[in-house]
Design a protein around this motif. Structure first.
Motif, PDB file in Angstrom:
ATOM      1  N   GLN A 101      32.355   3.059  37.279  1.00  0.00           N
ATOM      2  CA  GLN A 101      31.078   2.949  38.169  1.00  0.00           C
ATOM      3  C   GLN A 101      31.656   2.017  39.179  1.00  0.00           C
ATOM      4  O   GLN A 101      32.200   0.837  38.963  1.00  0.00           O
ATOM      5  CB  GLN A 101      29.993   2.414  37.306  1.00  0.00           C
ATOM      6  N   LEU A 102      31.127   2.387  40.407  1.00  0.00           N
ATOM      7  CA  LEU A 102      31.188   1.478  41.594  1.00  0.00           C
ATOM      8  C   LEU A 102      30.022   0.809  42.115  1.00  0.00           C
ATOM      9  O   LEU A 102      28.815   1.673  42.054  1.00  0.00           O
ATOM     10  CB  LEU A 102      31.921   2.572  42.796  1.00  0.00           C
ATOM     11  N   TYR A 103      29.853  -0.338  42.182  1.00  0.00           N
ATOM     12  CA  TYR A 103      28.686  -1.175  42.370  1.00  0.00           C
ATOM     13  C   TYR A 103      28.859  -1.654  44.051  1.00  0.00           C
ATOM     14  O   TYR A 103      29.604  -2.280  44.282  1.00  0.00           O
ATOM     15  CB  TYR A 103      28.363  -2.232  41.603  1.00  0.00           C
ATOM     16  N   LEU A 104      27.528  -1.160  44.801  1.00  0.00           N
ATOM     17  CA  LEU A 104      27.815  -1.536  46.332  1.00  0.00           C
ATOM     18  C   LEU A 104      26.477  -2.663  46.375  1.00  0.00           C
ATOM     19  O   LEU A 104      25.441  -2.378  45.799  1.00  0.00           O
ATOM     20  CB  LEU A 104      27.503  -0.410  47.185  1.00  0.00           C
ATOM     21  N   PHE A 105      26.949  -3.512  47.064  1.00  0.00           N
ATOM     22  CA  PHE A 105      25.652  -4.625  47.015  1.00  0.00           C
ATOM     23  C   PHE A 105      25.294  -4.766  48.706  1.00  0.00           C
ATOM     24  O   PHE A 105      26.173  -5.172  49.478  1.00  0.00           O
ATOM     25  CB  PHE A 105      26.624  -5.995  46.823  1.00  0.00           C
TER      26      PHE A 105
ATOM     27  N   SER B 255      27.202 -11.417  49.203  1.00  0.00           N
ATOM     28  CA  SER B 255      28.276 -11.616  50.010  1.00  0.00           C
ATOM     29  C   SER B 255      29.604 -11.171  49.370  1.00  0.00           C
ATOM     30  O   SER B 255      30.392 -10.853  49.896  1.00  0.00           O
ATOM     31  CB  SER B 255      28.340 -13.147  50.388  1.00  0.00           C
ATOM     32  N   GLY B 256      29.606 -11.245  47.993  1.00  0.00           N
ATOM     33  CA  GLY B 256      30.706 -10.854  47.284  1.00  0.00           C
ATOM     34  C   GLY B 256      30.510 -10.500  45.704  1.00  0.00           C
ATOM     35  O   GLY B 256      29.442 -10.933  45.266  1.00  0.00           O
ATOM     36  N   ALA B 257      31.640  -9.674  45.098  1.00  0.00           N
ATOM     37  CA  ALA B 257      31.142  -9.430  43.666  1.00  0.00           C
ATOM     38  C   ALA B 257      32.350  -8.774  42.957  1.00  0.00           C
ATOM     39  O   ALA B 257      33.208  -8.533  43.632  1.00  0.00           O
ATOM     40  CB  ALA B 257      30.175  -8.437  43.779  1.00  0.00           C
ATOM     41  N   THR B 258      32.568  -8.955  41.922  1.00  0.00           N
ATOM     42  CA  THR B 258      33.601  -8.511  40.920  1.00  0.00           C
ATOM     43  C   THR B 258      32.994  -8.537  39.373  1.00  0.00           C
ATOM     44  O   THR B 258      31.847  -8.703  39.459  1.00  0.00           O
ATOM     45  CB  THR B 258      34.782  -9.243  41.231  1.00  0.00           C
ATOM     46  N   THR B 259      34.025  -7.658  38.492  1.00  0.00           N
ATOM     47  CA  THR B 259      33.448  -7.746  37.201  1.00  0.00           C
ATOM     48  C   THR B 259      34.552  -8.692  36.324  1.00  0.00           C
ATOM     49  O   THR B 259      35.547  -8.680  36.844  1.00  0.00           O
ATOM     50  CB  THR B 259      33.249  -6.332  36.829  1.00  0.00           C
ATOM     51  N   LEU B 260      34.067  -8.955  35.144  1.00  0.00           N
ATOM     52  CA  LEU B 260      34.985  -9.456  34.232  1.00  0.00           C
ATOM     53  C   LEU B 260      35.554  -8.302  33.509  1.00  0.00           C
ATOM     54  O   LEU B 260      35.021  -7.228  33.320  1.00  0.00           O
ATOM     55  CB  LEU B 260      34.225 -10.385  33.280  1.00  0.00           C
TER      56      LEU B 260
ATOM     57  N   ASN C 241      23.716  -2.817  55.057  1.00  0.00           N
ATOM     58  CA  ASN C 241      24.573  -3.832  55.460  1.00  0.00           C
ATOM     59  C   ASN C 241      25.603  -4.180  54.096  1.00  0.00           C
ATOM     60  O   ASN C 241      24.949  -5.220  53.189  1.00  0.00           O
ATOM     61  CB  ASN C 241      23.831  -5.069  55.915  1.00  0.00           C
ATOM     62  N   ILE C 242      26.506  -3.311  53.844  1.00  0.00           N
ATOM     63  CA  ILE C 242      27.186  -3.463  52.405  1.00  0.00           C
ATOM     64  C   ILE C 242      28.283  -4.567  52.545  1.00  0.00           C
ATOM     65  O   ILE C 242      29.192  -4.561  53.552  1.00  0.00           O
ATOM     66  CB  ILE C 242      28.052  -2.208  52.179  1.00  0.00           C
ATOM     67  N   GLU C 243      27.817  -5.570  51.793  1.00  0.00           N
ATOM     68  CA  GLU C 243      28.935  -6.610  51.861  1.00  0.00           C
ATOM     69  C   GLU C 243      29.674  -6.885  50.740  1.00  0.00           C
ATOM     70  O   GLU C 243      30.416  -7.993  50.735  1.00  0.00           O
ATOM     71  CB  GLU C 243      27.859  -7.883  51.802  1.00  0.00           C
ATOM     72  N   ALA C 244      29.630  -6.336  49.647  1.00  0.00           N
ATOM     73  CA  ALA C 244      30.472  -6.346  48.406  1.00  0.00           C
ATOM     74  C   ALA C 244      30.479  -5.070  47.527  1.00  0.00           C
ATOM     75  O   ALA C 244      29.693  -4.269  47.566  1.00  0.00           O
ATOM     76  CB  ALA C 244      29.882  -7.632  47.708  1.00  0.00           C
ATOM     77  N   THR C 245      31.637  -5.129  46.827  1.00  0.00           N
ATOM     78  CA  THR C 245      31.879  -4.129  45.811  1.00  0.00           C
ATOM     79  C   THR C 245      32.451  -4.434  44.525  1.00  0.00           C
ATOM     80  O   THR C 245      32.905  -5.390  44.573  1.00  0.00           O
ATOM     81  CB  THR C 245      32.659  -3.028  46.444  1.00  0.00           C
TER      82      THR C 245
ATOM     83  N   VAL D 205      37.981  -0.457  50.356  1.00  0.00           N
ATOM     84  CA  VAL D 205      37.347  -1.179  51.243  1.00  0.00           C
ATOM     85  C   VAL D 205      36.362  -0.500  52.270  1.00  0.00           C
ATOM     86  O   VAL D 205      36.500   0.676  52.315  1.00  0.00           O
ATOM     87  CB  VAL D 205      38.394  -1.724  52.351  1.00  0.00           C
ATOM     88  N   PHE D 206      35.158  -1.020  52.255  1.00  0.00           N
ATOM     89  CA  PHE D 206      34.103  -0.427  52.757  1.00  0.00           C
ATOM     90  C   PHE D 206      33.752  -1.266  54.222  1.00  0.00           C
ATOM     91  O   PHE D 206      33.648  -2.533  54.132  1.00  0.00           O
ATOM     92  CB  PHE D 206      32.574  -0.622  52.002  1.00  0.00           C
ATOM     93  N   GLY D 207      33.509  -0.661  55.232  1.00  0.00           N
ATOM     94  CA  GLY D 207      32.555  -1.072  56.406  1.00  0.00           C
ATOM     95  C   GLY D 207      31.181  -1.228  56.200  1.00  0.00           C
ATOM     96  O   GLY D 207      30.874  -0.850  55.102  1.00  0.00           O
ATOM     97  N   SER D 208      30.567  -2.574  56.883  1.00  0.00           N
ATOM     98  CA  SER D 208      29.316  -2.831  56.393  1.00  0.00           C
ATOM     99  C   SER D 208      28.095  -1.889  56.574  1.00  0.00           C
ATOM    100  O   SER D 208      27.110  -1.899  56.092  1.00  0.00           O
ATOM    101  CB  SER D 208      29.143  -4.117  57.138  1.00  0.00           C
ATOM    102  N   GLY D 209      28.396  -0.899  57.581  1.00  0.00           N
ATOM    103  CA  GLY D 209      27.350   0.086  57.940  1.00  0.00           C
ATOM    104  C   GLY D 209      26.200  -0.493  58.711  1.00  0.00           C
ATOM    105  O   GLY D 209      25.383   0.215  59.149  1.00  0.00           O
ATOM    106  N   SER D 210      26.334  -1.885  59.364  1.00  0.00           N
ATOM    107  CA  SER D 210      25.485  -2.341  60.251  1.00  0.00           C
ATOM    108  C   SER D 210      25.561  -2.059  61.421  1.00  0.00           C
ATOM    109  O   SER D 210      24.603  -2.240  62.303  1.00  0.00           O
ATOM    110  CB  SER D 210      25.678  -3.989  60.089  1.00  0.00           C
TER     111      SER D 210
END
Length: 290
Positions: free
Chosen positions: A142-146, A192-197, A132-136, A84-89
């Motif tokens: 590998q971790l992807y931050l959005f 706003s959101g993300a995941t992987t298959l 403003n990190i909204e999704a991972t 879980v990440f805080g947004s950093g905003s």
């Protein structure tokens, strides 16, 4: 690409849902207005909750906006842990990372990641923009931050990220891509959101459109999109496919996505969580095909 809505369920006891991750026969959910991690069953009823943040500014309903960590991301790591990440905003309240180890009992690790977020803020790509990190999303270590507007994906090796925030190594190398997302009424959508298959190297992302002036203030909700990005060979494609999520009765802001079932190549069942910026949340079950 198209998506069709199968079912919508209001979540009366989870304020401002912001992240969802499939787990076994249920779902984990976070809220940017609650200090708890919620466990839902397959009918989306809350069966338990875990405290992952302090309750000093929590009135039992919602956290005071100026003081909240603004948890916006939730992703499963190899079925063993959640991140879980805080947004950093807002500094320092939202420069927070929580690692939840799904042991018995559950272990919750909390980190101040100001050094990591300050490094991101110092990058040239963030000039005249906001963090403003909204999704991972996570796949193959590998971790992807959005980041939302600028719409930026930041890829980092997850093990090296953990070593850095524990003070064991230098800032890890980053791969960064900027995207131009579709618009509604001339306003660009923001991740706003993300995941992987699991069965193919693909990111599934959501993006929403708000008429606001910055990452801190809320604005009128105009709609949301869902899409895919290829990550074959651990490379982030510069192209993406997308479609608008149908509006049913009212506008909603899709905050996160998780995969319920990979039905076939190019066809999946997804579960979305939404937030109306008034403290209410809803679950949307949907079929997505491309």
């Amino acid at each position: 690409m198209e998506t069709s809505i199968l079912n919508i369920k209001k979540l009366s006891n989870i304020p401002s849902g912001s992240g969802i991750a499939k787990y076994a026969e249920g779902y984990y959910v976070i809220s940017d207005d609650s200090p708890h991690l919620f466990l839902l069953n397959k009918e989306f009823d809350v069966v338990s909750k875990i405290l992952i943040s302090d309750t000093e500014h929590f009135n039992g309903d919602r956290i005071i906006k100026s003081e909240k960590a603004d948890f916006e991301t939730l992703e499963m790591i190899d079925d063993k842990e959640l991140v879980v990440f805080g947004s950093g905003s807002k500094i320092p309240q939202r420069d927070v990372f929580v690692r939840i180890l799904l042991n018995d009992p559950v272990i919750v690790e909390k980190y101040d990641i100001s050094k990591f977020y300050n490094h991101l803020r110092s990058l040239p790509i963030f000039e005249n923009s906001e963090l403003n990190i909204e999704a991972t999303a996570f796949r193959d270590g590998q971790l992807y931050l959005f980041n939302r507007r600028k719409n930026i994906i930041i890829k980092v090796d997850y093990s090296l990220f953990l070593e850095f925030i524990k003070g064991e190594t230098r800032v890890p190398d980053l791969e960064i891509h900027e995207f131009s997302l579709p618009k509604i009424k001339g306003i660009e959508a923001g991740f706003s959101g993300a995941t992987t298959l699991q069965n193919q190297p693909t990111i599934v992302f959501t993006a929403s459109v708000e008429d606001n002036i910055n990452a801190y203030e809320d604005g009128e909700i105009l709609g949301s999109f869902i899409g895919t990005i290829d990550i074959s060979n651990n490379m982030i494609s510069d192209r993406f496919d997308h479609c608008e999520i149908p509006i049913v009765n009212e506008s909603f802001k899709v905050e996160s996505v998780t995969i319920e079932e990979e039905i076939a190549v190019g066809k999946i069942k997804v579960v979305l969580i939404t937030d109306d910026d008034q403290g209410s949340s809803a679950i949307i079950e949907s079929i997505m095909s491309w």
